[in-house]
Design a protein around this motif. Structure first.
Motif, PDB file in Angstrom:
ATOM      1  N   MET A 232       0.835  -1.212   0.000  1.00 48.25           N
ATOM      2  CA  MET A 232       0.000   0.000   0.000  1.00 48.25           C
ATOM      3  C   MET A 232       0.871   1.265   0.000  1.00 48.25           C
ATOM      4  O   MET A 232       0.690   2.147  -0.825  1.00 48.25           O
ATOM      5  N   ILE A 233       1.819   1.361   0.940  1.00 42.19           N
ATOM      6  CA  ILE A 233       2.608   2.592   1.024  1.00 42.19           C
ATOM      7  C   ILE A 233       3.787   2.562   0.061  1.00 42.19           C
ATOM      8  O   ILE A 233       4.225   1.494  -0.377  1.00 42.19           O
ATOM      9  N   PHE A 234       4.279   3.741  -0.288  1.00 42.79           N
ATOM     10  CA  PHE A 234       5.500   3.886  -1.080  1.00 42.79           C
ATOM     11  C   PHE A 234       6.505   4.652  -0.215  1.00 42.79           C
ATOM     12  O   PHE A 234       6.135   5.580   0.492  1.00 42.79           O
ATOM     13  N   THR A 235       7.755   4.236  -0.271  1.00 44.40           N
ATOM     14  CA  THR A 235       8.763   4.887   0.572  1.00 44.40           C
ATOM     15  C   THR A 235       9.986   5.287  -0.225  1.00 44.40           C
ATOM     16  O   THR A 235      10.278   4.719  -1.281  1.00 44.40           O
ATOM     17  N   ASP A 236      10.685   6.254   0.312  1.00 43.87           N
ATOM     18  CA  ASP A 236      11.947   6.714  -0.261  1.00 43.87           C
ATOM     19  C   ASP A 236      12.806   7.183   0.914  1.00 43.87           C
ATOM     20  O   ASP A 236      12.290   7.801   1.839  1.00 43.87           O
ATOM     21  N   THR A 237      14.082   6.850   0.886  1.00 42.57           N
ATOM     22  CA  THR A 237      14.959   7.239   1.990  1.00 42.57           C
ATOM     23  C   THR A 237      16.028   8.194   1.480  1.00 42.57           C
ATOM     24  O   THR A 237      16.676   7.920   0.455  1.00 42.57           O
ATOM     25  N   THR A 238      16.218   9.302   2.180  1.00 44.75           N
ATOM     26  CA  THR A 238      17.240  10.270   1.776  1.00 44.75           C
ATOM     27  C   THR A 238      18.615   9.798   2.267  1.00 44.75           C
ATOM     28  O   THR A 238      18.712   8.857   3.077  1.00 44.75           O
ATOM     29  N   ASP A 239      19.662  10.472   1.792  1.00 44.21           N
ATOM     30  CA  ASP A 239      21.009  10.083   2.227  1.00 44.21           C
ATOM     31  C   ASP A 239      21.273  10.452   3.679  1.00 44.21           C
ATOM     32  O   ASP A 239      22.308  10.095   4.244  1.00 44.21           O
ATOM     33  N   THR A 240      20.332  11.187   4.296  1.00 46.66           N
ATOM     34  CA  THR A 240      20.454  11.479   5.734  1.00 46.66           C
ATOM     35  C   THR A 240      19.476  10.625   6.549  1.00 46.66           C
ATOM     36  O   THR A 240      19.132  10.975   7.678  1.00 46.66           O
ATOM     37  N   ASP A 241      19.034   9.541   5.964  1.00 44.50           N
ATOM     38  CA  ASP A 241      18.175   8.552   6.648  1.00 44.50           C
ATOM     39  C   ASP A 241      16.806   9.094   7.048  1.00 44.50           C
ATOM     40  O   ASP A 241      16.227   8.657   8.051  1.00 44.50           O
ATOM     41  N   ILE A 242      16.326  10.054   6.311  1.00 44.08           N
ATOM     42  CA  ILE A 242      14.938  10.501   6.509  1.00 44.08           C
ATOM     43  C   ILE A 242      14.054   9.667   5.587  1.00 44.08           C
ATOM     44  O   ILE A 242      14.344   9.526   4.392  1.00 44.08           O
ATOM     45  N   LEU A 243      13.012   9.083   6.164  1.00 46.47           N
ATOM     46  CA  LEU A 243      12.124   8.211   5.404  1.00 46.47           C
ATOM     47  C   LEU A 243      10.896   9.003   4.945  1.00 46.47           C
ATOM     48  O   LEU A 243      10.165   9.548   5.766  1.00 46.47           O
ATOM     49  N   ILE A 244      10.716   9.050   3.634  1.00 45.84           N
ATOM     50  CA  ILE A 244       9.534   9.717   3.072  1.00 45.84           C
ATOM     51  C   ILE A 244       8.510   8.634   2.745  1.00 45.84           C
ATOM     52  O   ILE A 244       8.817   7.670   2.035  1.00 45.84           O
ATOM     53  N   VAL A 245       7.299   8.791   3.295  1.00 38.52           N
ATOM     54  CA  VAL A 245       6.242   7.793   3.113  1.00 38.52           C
ATOM     55  C   VAL A 245       5.069   8.419   2.379  1.00 38.52           C
ATOM     56  O   VAL A 245       4.558   9.467   2.788  1.00 38.52           O
ATOM     57  N   ARG A 246       4.656   7.781   1.295  1.00 34.84           N
ATOM     58  CA  ARG A 246       3.419   8.186   0.616  1.00 34.84           C
ATOM     59  C   ARG A 246       2.376   7.098   0.879  1.00 34.84           C
ATOM     60  O   ARG A 246       2.657   5.911   0.630  1.00 34.84           O
ATOM     61  N   PRO A 247       1.194   7.468   1.379  1.00 38.63           N
ATOM     62  CA  PRO A 247       0.209   6.454   1.766  1.00 38.63           C
ATOM     63  C   PRO A 247      -0.239   5.529   0.623  1.00 38.63           C
ATOM     64  O   PRO A 247      -0.679   4.415   0.888  1.00 38.63           O
ATOM     65  N   GLY A 248      -0.167   5.979  -0.617  1.00 39.05           N
ATOM     66  CA  GLY A 248      -0.529   5.090  -1.712  1.00 39.05           C
ATOM     67  C   GLY A 248      -2.023   4.926  -1.916  1.00 39.05           C
ATOM     68  O   GLY A 248      -2.463   3.989  -2.591  1.00 39.05           O
ATOM     69  N   VAL A 249      -2.804   5.798  -1.315  1.00 38.75           N
ATOM     70  CA  VAL A 249      -4.258   5.795  -1.514  1.00 38.75           C
ATOM     71  C   VAL A 249      -4.717   7.232  -1.712  1.00 38.75           C
ATOM     72  O   VAL A 249      -4.068   8.163  -1.220  1.00 38.75           O
TER      73      VAL A 249
END
Lengths: 114, 130
Positions: free
Chosen positions: A1-18
């Motif tokens: 369901m969710i989509f994620t992306d991690t920055t080079d500073t370990d911040i996790l970006i989460v998109r709910p996917g709905v």
């Protein structure tokens, strides 16, 4: 369901996917993100750019995630459209969550704060 | 609509498309919130003896307002949200539950509940707020 992306500073970006984060999917969303927090994620950006609506269950999932992170990290939101922003205000959640225009602004703020 | 959580969003979107034109902008947004919360409350919490009994929703266009009538599923125990809702200001900021009924009271222009020929009915009325 969710989509994620991690920055080079370990911040996790989460998109709910709905498009609508509501009673039907809020628990699944929360459970998926909690798994990531349990695995070590502590700096999270929830990106609502593709979410047009959320209800009280969606807001409840967000507060649950914020409590799960506690003092070990931070959780901010970004990309709120007018309706989602209004929902935050009606429920006084604008006093609880830091909000940014987009994920780039959120990541920059989190990097500057750390 | 079926008394199932998966049926809520499609029902709300269908109703929104039906009232688009009669309501617009912020009134349509308040309609979305109220219908989503009211239907979720029924599906998740109504104590009905027959889970297969459908939930009926009617839309009524009136001169200067629009109202929705949501009928409790057959066998459901009467539940007047006006007696149970908590003011949004009084809810713990980090609470995960408990905002839905307060949202309905805050976003609908009028909330009524009581018996009707088809069963107990929650009536929500909306007006365009200038």
């Amino acid at each position: 369901m969710i989509f994620t992306d991690t920055t080079d500073t370990d911040i996790l970006i989460v998109r709910p996917g709905v498009e609508r984060l509501t009673a039907v999917n809020a628990k699944a969303f929360k459970d998926e993100v909690i798994t990531l927090i349990t695995e070590g994620a502590s700096q999270l950006v929830i990106d609502f750019k593709d979410v047009s609506f959320l209800d009280s269950s969606g807001l409840g999932a967000l507060t649950g995630l914020l409590k799960k992170i506690g003092h070990r990290g931070d959780l901010v939101v970004c990309g709120l459209n007018d309706d989602v922003q209004q929902m935050f205000k009606i429920c006084r959640m604008d006093r609880v969550f830091k909000s940014y225009s987009d994920s780039a602004a959120a990541v920059q703020a989190m990097n500057e704060a750390s | 609509m079926p008394n199932q959580i998966e049926a809520i969003d499609p029902m709300v979107l269908t109703l929104k498309s039906h009232v688009d034109g009669a309501l617009s902008g912020e009134a349509l947004f308040r309609f979305d919130i109220c219908l989503s919360e009211a239907l979720a409350n029924l599906v998740l919490h109504a104590e009905t003896t027959d889970k297969s009994a459908p939930i009926t929703v009617k839309i009524r266009h009136e001169a200067e307002s629009l109202s929705t009538e949501i009928f409790d599923p057959k066998g459901a125990v009467a539940f007047d949200i006006r007696d149970k809702a908590r003011a949004l200001d009084e809810i713990d900021a980090l609470a995960e539950n408990g905002r839905g009924l307060g949202l309905i009271l805050e976003c609908a222009d009028q909330v009524d509940y009581g018996p009707a020929p088809e069963g107990n009915r929650l009536k929500l009325t909306f007006k365009a707020r200038g």
